[in-house]
Design a protein around this motif. Structure first.
Motif, mmCIF file in Angstrom:
data_model
loop_
_atom_site.group_PDB
_atom_site.id
_atom_site.type_symbol
_atom_site.label_atom_id
_atom_site.label_comp_id
_atom_site.label_asym_id
_atom_site.label_seq_id
_atom_site.Cartn_x
_atom_site.Cartn_y
_atom_site.Cartn_z
ATOM 1 N N MET A 49 0.825 -1.212 0.000
ATOM 2 C CA MET A 49 0.000 0.000 0.000
ATOM 3 C C MET A 49 0.862 1.266 0.000
ATOM 4 N N GLY A 50 2.077 1.152 0.563
ATOM 5 C CA GLY A 50 2.964 2.311 0.579
ATOM 6 C C GLY A 50 3.386 2.771 -0.799
ATOM 7 N N GLN A 51 3.297 1.894 -1.806
ATOM 8 C CA GLN A 51 3.680 2.278 -3.166
ATOM 9 C C GLN A 51 2.627 3.151 -3.840
ATOM 10 N N PHE A 52 1.469 3.276 -3.195
ATOM 11 C CA PHE A 52 0.417 4.130 -3.745
ATOM 12 C C PHE A 52 0.482 5.543 -3.165
ATOM 13 N N LYS A 53 1.585 5.869 -2.514
ATOM 14 C CA LYS A 53 1.784 7.210 -1.979
ATOM 15 C C LYS A 53 2.901 7.914 -2.735
ATOM 16 N N VAL A 54 2.781 9.237 -2.866
ATOM 17 C CA VAL A 54 3.809 10.040 -3.524
ATOM 18 C C VAL A 54 4.251 11.141 -2.571
ATOM 19 N N GLU A 55 5.500 11.559 -2.733
ATOM 20 C CA GLU A 55 6.053 12.601 -1.874
ATOM 21 C C GLU A 55 5.652 13.973 -2.426
ATOM 22 N N VAL A 56 4.978 14.760 -1.607
ATOM 23 C CA VAL A 56 4.577 16.111 -2.026
ATOM 24 C C VAL A 56 5.607 17.144 -1.594
ATOM 25 N N THR A 57 6.127 16.997 -0.395
ATOM 26 C CA THR A 57 7.281 17.782 0.067
ATOM 27 C C THR A 57 8.201 16.803 0.783
ATOM 28 N N GLU A 83 -3.584 10.274 -6.762
ATOM 29 C CA GLU A 83 -4.893 10.694 -7.229
ATOM 30 C C GLU A 83 -4.875 10.842 -8.752
ATOM 31 N N GLY A 84 -6.042 10.891 -9.335
ATOM 32 C CA GLY A 84 -6.179 11.221 -10.748
ATOM 33 C C GLY A 84 -5.502 10.248 -11.693
ATOM 34 N N SER A 85 -4.903 10.803 -12.738
ATOM 35 C CA SER A 85 -4.334 9.988 -13.808
ATOM 36 C C SER A 85 -3.194 9.096 -13.323
ATOM 37 N N MET A 86 -2.405 9.580 -12.355
ATOM 38 C CA MET A 86 -1.307 8.759 -11.837
ATOM 39 C C MET A 86 -1.844 7.491 -11.180
ATOM 40 N N VAL A 127 5.571 1.733 -20.660
ATOM 41 C CA VAL A 127 5.719 3.030 -19.980
ATOM 42 C C VAL A 127 6.678 3.936 -20.746
ATOM 43 N N ILE A 128 7.811 3.366 -21.198
ATOM 44 C CA ILE A 128 8.801 4.176 -21.926
ATOM 45 C C ILE A 128 8.282 4.565 -23.305
ATOM 46 N N GLY A 129 7.675 3.587 -23.990
ATOM 47 C CA GLY A 129 7.216 3.851 -25.348
ATOM 48 C C GLY A 129 6.081 4.853 -25.418
ATOM 49 N N MET A 130 5.191 4.812 -24.433
ATOM 50 C CA MET A 130 4.039 5.717 -24.436
ATOM 51 C C MET A 130 4.235 6.918 -23.521
ATOM 52 N N ASP A 131 5.419 6.998 -22.907
ATOM 53 C CA ASP A 131 5.748 8.118 -22.016
ATOM 54 C C ASP A 131 4.653 8.323 -20.958
ATOM 55 N N LEU A 132 4.314 7.219 -20.276
ATOM 56 C CA LEU A 132 3.247 7.269 -19.280
ATOM 57 C C LEU A 132 3.756 7.851 -17.966
ATOM 58 N N GLU A 133 2.846 8.446 -17.226
ATOM 59 C CA GLU A 133 3.185 9.007 -15.918
ATOM 60 C C GLU A 133 3.159 7.885 -14.887
ATOM 61 N N ALA A 134 4.319 7.285 -14.660
ATOM 62 C CA ALA A 134 4.406 6.158 -13.739
ATOM 63 C C ALA A 134 5.726 6.223 -12.979
ATOM 64 N N ARG A 135 5.659 6.007 -11.676
ATOM 65 C CA ARG A 135 6.865 6.033 -10.851
ATOM 66 C C ARG A 135 7.700 4.788 -11.114
ATOM 67 N N SER A 136 9.023 4.976 -11.109
ATOM 68 C CA SER A 136 9.947 3.879 -11.379
ATOM 69 C C SER A 136 10.780 3.576 -10.134
ATOM 70 N N VAL A 137 11.639 2.579 -10.266
ATOM 71 C CA VAL A 137 12.508 2.203 -9.151
ATOM 72 C C VAL A 137 13.384 3.369 -8.725
ATOM 73 N N ILE A 138 13.939 4.098 -9.686
ATOM 74 C CA ILE A 138 14.822 5.209 -9.336
ATOM 75 C C ILE A 138 14.050 6.327 -8.637
ATOM 76 N N ASP A 139 12.773 6.490 -8.966
ATOM 77 C CA ASP A 139 11.941 7.470 -8.254
ATOM 78 C C ASP A 139 11.810 7.080 -6.789
#
Length: 521
Positions: A135-143, A151-154, A193-205
């Motif tokens: 479930m922690g992978q569904f969170k993003v860092e805002v600050t 939320e949304g498209s992501m 993801v690379i071919g369609m330039d999708l908004e998706a978090r990766s391992v390096i993120d």
């Protein structure tokens, strides 16, 4: 499933091919379990390499694959969060030492004491814990240091990619098993993801989120050989008090899962592994992990089954898997950075679905209530606390249930013999759980002058039974009546203090067995 395995003997070709397949399957799970533990992906890959190599060389079960696992990772996450990764390395060293000692003192045999309901609760709880960790992978860092739910498209993109990963892993094996479905899913999702330039978090993120802001921009995964380093922690009693509880839990969980996997492979291959040697092999691998920057681990049921079904039987299969994985670390680490988190989460969801024993729902109404209760109890404790405590509690509750049920089995047939003496022909064990029922069988006041207690079909199992028999003899003596004890073992006669002289010895017929007591130790 067992019929698919046609070869029980190892050969070089099968071991090398199956080991290569396993190495490809290890990559995504090693990275994913590193996420579960809250450490960098390379730490998980190092662990998979070292665990796989050393357990294959020193372990007791050829063909079994070890690596970084969710069972141990879920224990590590709080330690890493509170004290940092160096304390994790020190903990893994101590856990390995504990496992080596378990092997030296031959404690591997005690895996037989884990009842089946406890095992069902164990795997179900493990599946739930792994699911919640995702479930922690569904969170993003805002600050910096502040996260919020996607939320949304992501979020929609994340969900769609997870679903695609799971569909590939489900349907591809029905078409071909030539390549691991997890690896194919990662390649397809990454390419999409690379071919369609999708908004998706990766391992390096994810790695950059773990680092301070001033280091995140330049973060990268550099493939290199693991290097020796003593864990940078204070060598004090305070440090020991911090790491010891985690080390014991990791050691216990690792051995439980490894020995259960060993037993499974034994049944499939119709061979027998060496449990105590496996304890030592797991200990050597974990200790080495701590000194070379790995997160440790234990046997992996999924990868072990891939190896066995692919024809891997010998130690060479595990060694090949580890060396191929090392080659990937050294020369392909930059590609790991591109892997979308969604692919790893999808793989972990499939691990959850495969780990959970769905049949436990079907059998709930058909098994005894106590067994159903133990399954639910162990699952709940696993989620709330940890796997080791859950298994220990489950074994204790199972033992108490067993003792309670057998306490009801003590009974006696009564009759008069040719001398006119009353005979109590006992059936069932006399132990701490049954002594109350045992005492209620007799009537010292109403019985005749001579009474015989026949132990031909009974047995005194512990010191509580000895004390109960002594107390009964004292009551008969207080009534001025003579008690005769027949067919007791020599050890029972030795332990009796008040009734020892009442035993009638028959060297040919008297049983020989040990009594659970420390008095003769």
């Amino acid at each position: 499933m067992f019929n698919l395995i046609t070869s029980k003997q190892s050969n070089v070709k099968n071991d090398v091919l199956s080991g290569t397949t396993v190495a490809l399957a290890l990559v995504p799970e090693a990275v994913a379990f590193a996420f579960v533990a809250g450490v960098e992906p390379m730490i998980g890959l190092y662990a998979a390499f070292m665990m796989g190599l050393l357990t294959s060389i020193f372990g007791g079960r050829p063909g079994m694959i070890s690596g970084a696992t969710g069972a141990t990772a879920v224990v590590m996450v709080s330690l890493v969060a509170l004290h940092g990764v160096q304390y994790l390395f020190a903990t893994v060293v101590l856990a390995g030492i504990i496992q080596i000692l378990c092997g030296i003192f031959k404690l591997g045999k005690f895996i037989r004491l884990v009842p089946h309901p406890v095992m069902l609760g164990f795997v179900n709880g493990l599946a739930i814990v792994i699911f919640l960790a995702q479930m922690g992978q569904f969170k993003v860092e805002v600050t910096e240091g502040v996260f919020q739910w996607m939320e949304g498209s992501m979020l929609y993109t994340m969900g769609a990619l997870i679903a695609l990963t799971m569909l590939i892993m489900h349907f591809l094996p029905k078409l071909t098993t030539a390549v691991p479905s997890g690896l194919v899913a990662i390649l397809v999702v990454t390419g999409l993801v690379i071919g369609m330039d999708l908004e998706a978090r990766s391992v390096i993120d994810y790695v950059r989120d773990m680092l301070p802001a001033d280091q995140a921009a330049d973060a990268t995964l550099k493939g290199e050989l693991p290097t020796f380093a003593i864990p940078q922690v204070p060598l004090t009693w305070e440090t020991f008090y911090i790491i010891a509880p985690f080390a014991f839990i990791i050691a216990a969980i690792g051995l439980i899962e490894s020995l259960l996997t060993l037993t499974l492979i034994d049944e499939i291959t119709d061979t027998r592994g060496r449990g105590n040697r496996e304890c030592i092999g797991q200990g050597i691998a974990n200790t080495t992990n701590g000194f070379f920057g790995g997160m440790g681990g234990c046997a992996m049921i999924g990868q072990s089954m891939i190896n066995i079904n692919s024809g891997g039987r010998g130690r060479l299969s595990g060694i090949t898997a580890a060396l191929v994985l090392l080659a990937f670390i050294l020369f392909g680490a930059q590609y790991i950075e591109m892997i979308p988190l969604a692919a790893l989460v999808g793989i972990m969801f499939m691990v959850v679905l495969g780990t959970f024993e769905w049949s436990s729902f079907r059998i709930m109404g058909k098994i005894p209530f106590t067994d159903a209760f133990i399954i639910v109890l162990v699952s709940g404790i696993t989620v709330v606390f940890d796997l080791a405590i859950a298994v220990i509690v489950g074994v204790i509750v199972s033992a108490l249930v067993f003792a309670w049920k057998h306490a009801q089995h003590i009974q006696a047939d009564t009759y008069e013999d040719e001398n006119g003496w009353k005979v109590y022909d006992l059936r069932g064990p006399v132990f701490f759980g049954s002594v109350s029922n045992f005492k209620e069988l007799f009537d010292p006041k109403g019985d005749p002058e001579d009474v015989v207690i026949e132990f031909r079909r009974s047995r005194i199992s512990d010191h509580s039974g000895i004390e109960a028999l002594d107390g009964l003899a004292e009551k008969y003596q207080a009534q001025g009546k003579k008690l005769h004890l027949r067919h007791l073992s020599p050890e029972c006669r030795q332990l009796l203090t008040k009734a020892g002289d009442l035993c009638e010895v028959n060297v040919l017929e008297d049983p020989k067995y040990r009594v659970a007591t420390d008095v003769l130790a």
